[in-house]
Scaffold this motif. Structure first.
Motif, short mmCIF file in Angstrom:
data_model
loop_
_atom_site.label_atom_id
_atom_site.label_comp_id
_atom_site.label_asym_id
_atom_site.label_seq_id
_atom_site.Cartn_x
_atom_site.Cartn_y
_atom_site.Cartn_z
N ASN A 112 0.79 -1.06 -0.19
CA ASN A 112 -0.04 0.01 -0.04
C ASN A 112 0.77 1.32 -0.06
OD1 ASN A 112 0.86 0.16 2.52
ND2 ASN A 112 -0.95 -0.13 3.58
N GLY A 113 2.28 1.22 -0.12
CA GLY A 113 3.12 2.13 -0.11
C GLY A 113 3.46 2.85 1.11
N GLU A 114 2.80 2.26 2.22
CA GLU A 114 3.43 2.93 3.75
C GLU A 114 4.31 1.83 4.26
OE1 GLU A 114 -0.10 3.80 6.04
OE2 GLU A 114 -0.97 4.67 4.33
N CYS A 115 5.47 1.97 3.76
CA CYS A 115 6.63 0.99 4.19
C CYS A 115 7.92 1.67 4.82
CB CYS A 115 6.96 -0.08 2.99
SG CYS A 115 5.60 -0.74 2.30
N VAL A 116 8.56 0.84 5.35
CA VAL A 116 9.99 1.27 5.77
C VAL A 116 10.99 0.86 4.70
CG1 VAL A 116 11.73 1.14 7.42
CG2 VAL A 116 9.44 1.45 8.26
N GLN A 117 11.79 1.49 4.34
CA GLN A 117 12.83 1.09 3.23
C GLN A 117 13.97 0.92 4.21
OE1 GLN A 117 12.17 3.84 0.01
NE2 GLN A 117 11.51 2.14 -1.29
N ALA A 118 15.03 0.13 3.48
CA ALA A 118 16.25 -0.21 4.21
C ALA A 118 17.36 -0.34 2.96
CB ALA A 118 16.31 -1.28 4.88
N ARG A 119 18.45 0.02 3.43
CA ARG A 119 19.68 -0.11 2.64
C ARG A 119 21.05 -0.54 3.49
NH1 ARG A 119 21.26 5.85 0.21
NH2 ARG A 119 21.59 6.54 2.36
N HIS B 18 29.98 -2.39 5.52
CA HIS B 18 30.58 -2.65 6.95
C HIS B 18 30.25 -2.23 8.15
CE1 HIS B 18 33.83 -4.17 4.24
NE2 HIS B 18 34.10 -2.99 3.91
N ASP B 19 29.15 -1.22 7.89
CA ASP B 19 28.83 -0.59 9.46
C ASP B 19 27.31 -0.52 9.71
OD1 ASP B 19 28.37 1.43 7.71
OD2 ASP B 19 29.37 3.01 9.26
N GLY B 20 26.50 -1.35 9.21
CA GLY B 20 25.10 -1.24 9.53
C GLY B 20 24.10 -0.93 8.58
N ILE B 21 22.84 -0.27 8.67
CA ILE B 21 21.90 -0.23 7.91
C ILE B 21 21.13 1.15 8.22
CG2 ILE B 21 20.19 -1.41 9.43
CD1 ILE B 21 19.18 -2.90 6.90
N ASP B 22 20.76 1.55 7.09
CA ASP B 22 19.73 2.97 7.03
C ASP B 22 18.53 2.67 6.80
OD1 ASP B 22 22.17 4.37 7.27
OD2 ASP B 22 22.40 4.67 5.00
N LEU B 23 17.63 3.25 7.41
CA LEU B 23 16.05 3.07 7.27
C LEU B 23 15.40 4.24 6.98
CD1 LEU B 23 15.82 1.06 10.63
CD2 LEU B 23 15.89 0.09 8.34
N ARG B 24 14.36 4.45 6.33
CA ARG B 24 13.67 5.72 6.00
C ARG B 24 12.22 5.21 5.42
NH1 ARG B 24 15.43 6.90 -0.32
NH2 ARG B 24 14.34 5.42 -1.35
N ASP B 25 11.22 6.20 5.74
CA ASP B 25 9.90 6.04 5.22
C ASP B 25 9.96 6.34 3.71
OD1 ASP B 25 7.15 6.77 4.98
OD2 ASP B 25 6.93 8.04 6.42
N SER B 26 9.17 5.16 3.20
CA SER B 26 9.03 5.01 1.82
C SER B 26 8.09 6.24 1.24
CB SER B 26 8.22 3.61 1.46
OG SER B 26 7.12 3.69 1.80
N LYS B 27 7.36 6.72 1.97
CA LYS B 27 6.48 7.95 1.49
C LYS B 27 7.33 9.43 1.56
CE LYS B 27 3.41 7.37 4.42
NZ LYS B 27 4.03 6.73 5.36
N ASP B 28 8.50 9.40 2.22
CA ASP B 28 9.15 10.59 2.22
C ASP B 28 10.74 10.29 1.86
OD1 ASP B 28 10.05 13.12 2.66
OD2 ASP B 28 9.80 12.85 5.00
N ARG B 29 10.84 9.90 0.77
CA ARG B 29 12.28 9.46 0.48
C ARG B 29 13.39 10.56 0.55
NH1 ARG B 29 11.14 5.18 -4.52
NH2 ARG B 29 9.71 4.12 -3.47
#
Length: 66
Positions: A17-24, A28-39
């Motif tokens: 539905n487009g209301e997701c958390v995105q990750a990358r 070497h040092d972790g992960i980034d998270l963001r709101d898919s609606k506010d890239r």
């Protein structure tokens, strides 16, 4: 800005539905998270150890509603 190791992705478990958390994954040092609606919005950077502790807690049920 931090160098990254991969592109942004959305979990296959997320609703479509487009209301997701995105990750990358960062190199070497972790992960980034963001709101898919506010890239272009804020990014939460989580270190390797913090992400590991979070995923272990999810799997063992530490976040279940009581």
């Amino acid at each position: 800005m931090r160098a990254t190791g991969s592109a942004w992705f959305t979990s296959s478990y997320s609703a479509q539905n487009g209301e997701c958390v995105q990750a990358r994954r960062r190199t070497h040092d972790g992960i980034d998270l963001r709101d898919s609606k506010d890239r272009d919005g804020p990014v939460v950077a989580v270190g390797v150890h913090g992400w590991g502790a979070f995923t272990v807690a999810l799997r063992d049920g530490s976040f279940r509603a009581r």
